[in-house]
Motif scaffolding. Structure first.
Motif, PDB file in Angstrom:
ATOM      1  N   VAL A  78      34.214 -51.873   4.066  1.00 30.60           N
ATOM      2  CA  VAL A  78      35.312 -51.401   4.905  1.00 30.60           C
ATOM      3  C   VAL A  78      36.237 -52.566   5.260  1.00 30.60           C
ATOM      4  N   GLU A  79      35.691 -53.765   5.352  1.00 28.31           N
ATOM      5  CA  GLU A  79      36.524 -54.935   5.641  1.00 28.31           C
ATOM      6  C   GLU A  79      37.540 -55.170   4.531  1.00 28.31           C
ATOM      7  N   GLN A  80      37.122 -55.006   3.275  1.00 25.31           N
ATOM      8  CA  GLN A  80      38.050 -55.183   2.160  1.00 25.31           C
ATOM      9  C   GLN A  80      39.095 -54.076   2.130  1.00 25.31           C
ATOM     10  N   LEU A  81      38.689 -52.849   2.404  1.00 24.07           N
ATOM     11  CA  LEU A  81      39.632 -51.728   2.461  1.00 24.07           C
ATOM     12  C   LEU A  81      40.693 -51.984   3.533  1.00 24.07           C
ATOM     13  N   GLU A  82      40.255 -52.377   4.715  1.00 22.61           N
ATOM     14  CA  GLU A  82      41.201 -52.606   5.803  1.00 22.61           C
ATOM     15  C   GLU A  82      42.072 -53.835   5.559  1.00 22.61           C
ATOM     16  N   ALA A  83      41.524 -54.861   4.929  1.00 21.01           N
ATOM     17  CA  ALA A  83      42.321 -56.046   4.606  1.00 21.01           C
ATOM     18  C   ALA A  83      43.429 -55.680   3.626  1.00 21.01           C
ATOM     19  N   PHE A  84      43.105 -54.844   2.642  1.00 19.67           N
ATOM     20  CA  PHE A  84      44.124 -54.399   1.691  1.00 19.67           C
ATOM     21  C   PHE A  84      45.248 -53.651   2.417  1.00 19.67           C
ATOM     22  N   ALA A  85      44.869 -52.765   3.335  1.00 24.08           N
ATOM     23  CA  ALA A  85      45.862 -51.960   4.046  1.00 24.08           C
ATOM     24  C   ALA A  85      46.780 -52.820   4.916  1.00 24.08           C
ATOM     25  N   ARG A  86      46.258 -53.884   5.493  1.00 24.93           N
ATOM     26  CA  ARG A  86      47.028 -54.706   6.440  1.00 24.93           C
ATOM     27  C   ARG A  86      47.839 -55.824   5.795  1.00 24.93           C
ATOM     28  N   ASP A  87      47.485 -56.254   4.601  1.00 26.01           N
ATOM     29  CA  ASP A  87      48.110 -57.428   3.988  1.00 26.01           C
ATOM     30  C   ASP A  87      49.555 -57.120   3.560  1.00 26.01           C
ATOM     31  N   ALA A  88      50.512 -57.752   4.201  1.00 24.95           N
ATOM     32  CA  ALA A  88      51.936 -57.502   3.914  1.00 24.95           C
ATOM     33  C   ALA A  88      52.328 -57.903   2.499  1.00 24.95           C
ATOM     34  N   ALA A  89      51.528 -58.747   1.849  1.00 19.66           N
ATOM     35  CA  ALA A  89      51.822 -59.180   0.483  1.00 19.66           C
ATOM     36  C   ALA A  89      51.306 -58.183  -0.561  1.00 19.66           C
ATOM     37  N   LEU A  90      50.544 -57.192  -0.132  1.00 16.40           N
ATOM     38  CA  LEU A  90      49.985 -56.195  -1.048  1.00 16.40           C
ATOM     39  C   LEU A  90      50.737 -54.875  -0.874  1.00 16.40           C
ATOM     40  N   PRO A  91      50.679 -53.972  -1.846  1.00 13.07           N
ATOM     41  CA  PRO A  91      51.585 -52.816  -1.860  1.00 13.07           C
ATOM     42  C   PRO A  91      51.368 -51.739  -0.803  1.00 13.07           C
ATOM     43  N   HIS A  92      50.215 -51.677  -0.142  1.00 10.49           N
ATOM     44  CA  HIS A  92      50.053 -50.627   0.864  1.00 10.49           C
ATOM     45  C   HIS A  92      50.974 -50.840   2.060  1.00 10.49           C
ATOM     46  N   HIS A  93      51.037 -52.036   2.540  1.00  7.78           N
ATOM     47  CA  HIS A  93      51.802 -52.335   3.758  1.00  7.78           C
ATOM     48  C   HIS A  93      53.280 -51.923   3.627  1.00  7.78           C
ATOM     49  N   PRO A  94      53.993 -52.346   2.577  1.00  6.78           N
ATOM     50  CA  PRO A  94      55.394 -51.911   2.458  1.00  6.78           C
ATOM     51  C   PRO A  94      55.533 -50.400   2.225  1.00  6.78           C
ATOM     52  N   ALA A  95      54.572 -49.798   1.519  1.00  2.77           N
ATOM     53  CA  ALA A  95      54.635 -48.346   1.295  1.00  2.77           C
ATOM     54  C   ALA A  95      54.462 -47.599   2.619  1.00  2.77           C
TER      55      ALA A  95
END
Length: 160
Positions: A78-95
């Motif tokens: 879950v830590e990796q899932l949440e890190a992906f969601a929060r990281d502004a350099a990865l595509p979830h955050h801007p989407a």
């Protein structure tokens, strides 16, 4: 197309893992300009995750429901899932930011997710005449006899 494996198979995966269901709902089909961005964002996110296994995505399955798409994702933590969601350099955050700006609380498009943390050995899996699928893609695809002939045995329950 993946080859069908005849007979009964199961899945095995070491340690804890996460099952993440995520989807969208077309509340107003005709408002394509509202849902198109969210609809096309998920494939871009999954492409990045496939290229970067260190981010924690183990496997994904896709489905189209009558009201919209959904994915079943298997994550290492879950830590990796949440890190992906929060990281502004990865595509979830801007989407996510774009969705909130365009759709917000209008009700035109629905989005949802459910996160399940699964403890080591606290699951049961059976595939009959299926290609490698779901948890078997995230972990190991094994003959059912290796895990147990009954659902209770496969989930490690003591016989009653």
């Amino acid at each position: 197309m993946a080859a069908v494996v005849p007979g009964r198979m199961s899945a095995d995966i070491e340690g804890d893992f996460v099952v993440f269901l995520i989807g969208m709902r077309f509340n107003k089909f005709w408002k394509i300009h509202k849902w198109w961005g969210a609809f096309t964002a998920m494939p871009r996110m999954l492409k990045v995750l496939a290229e970067r296994p260190e981010l924690g995505l183990l496997a994904v399955e896709y489905a189209i429901t009558p009201r919209g798409p959904l994915t079943v994702q298997y994550w290492r933590s879950v830590e990796q899932l949440e890190a992906f969601a929060r990281d502004a350099a990865l595509p979830h955050h801007p989407a996510w930011r774009a969705f909130n700006k365009l759709v917000g609380g209008s009700g035109d498009v629905g989005i949802w997710h459910e996160t399940y943390l699964v403890g080591a050995g606290r699951y049961e899996v059976l595939y009959g005449n299926m290609p490698r699928f779901g948890l078997a893609r995230a972990g190991e695809h094994v003959p059912v006899a290796r895990k147990g002939e009954t659902a209770a045995a496969r989930r490690g329950a003591s016989p009653t």
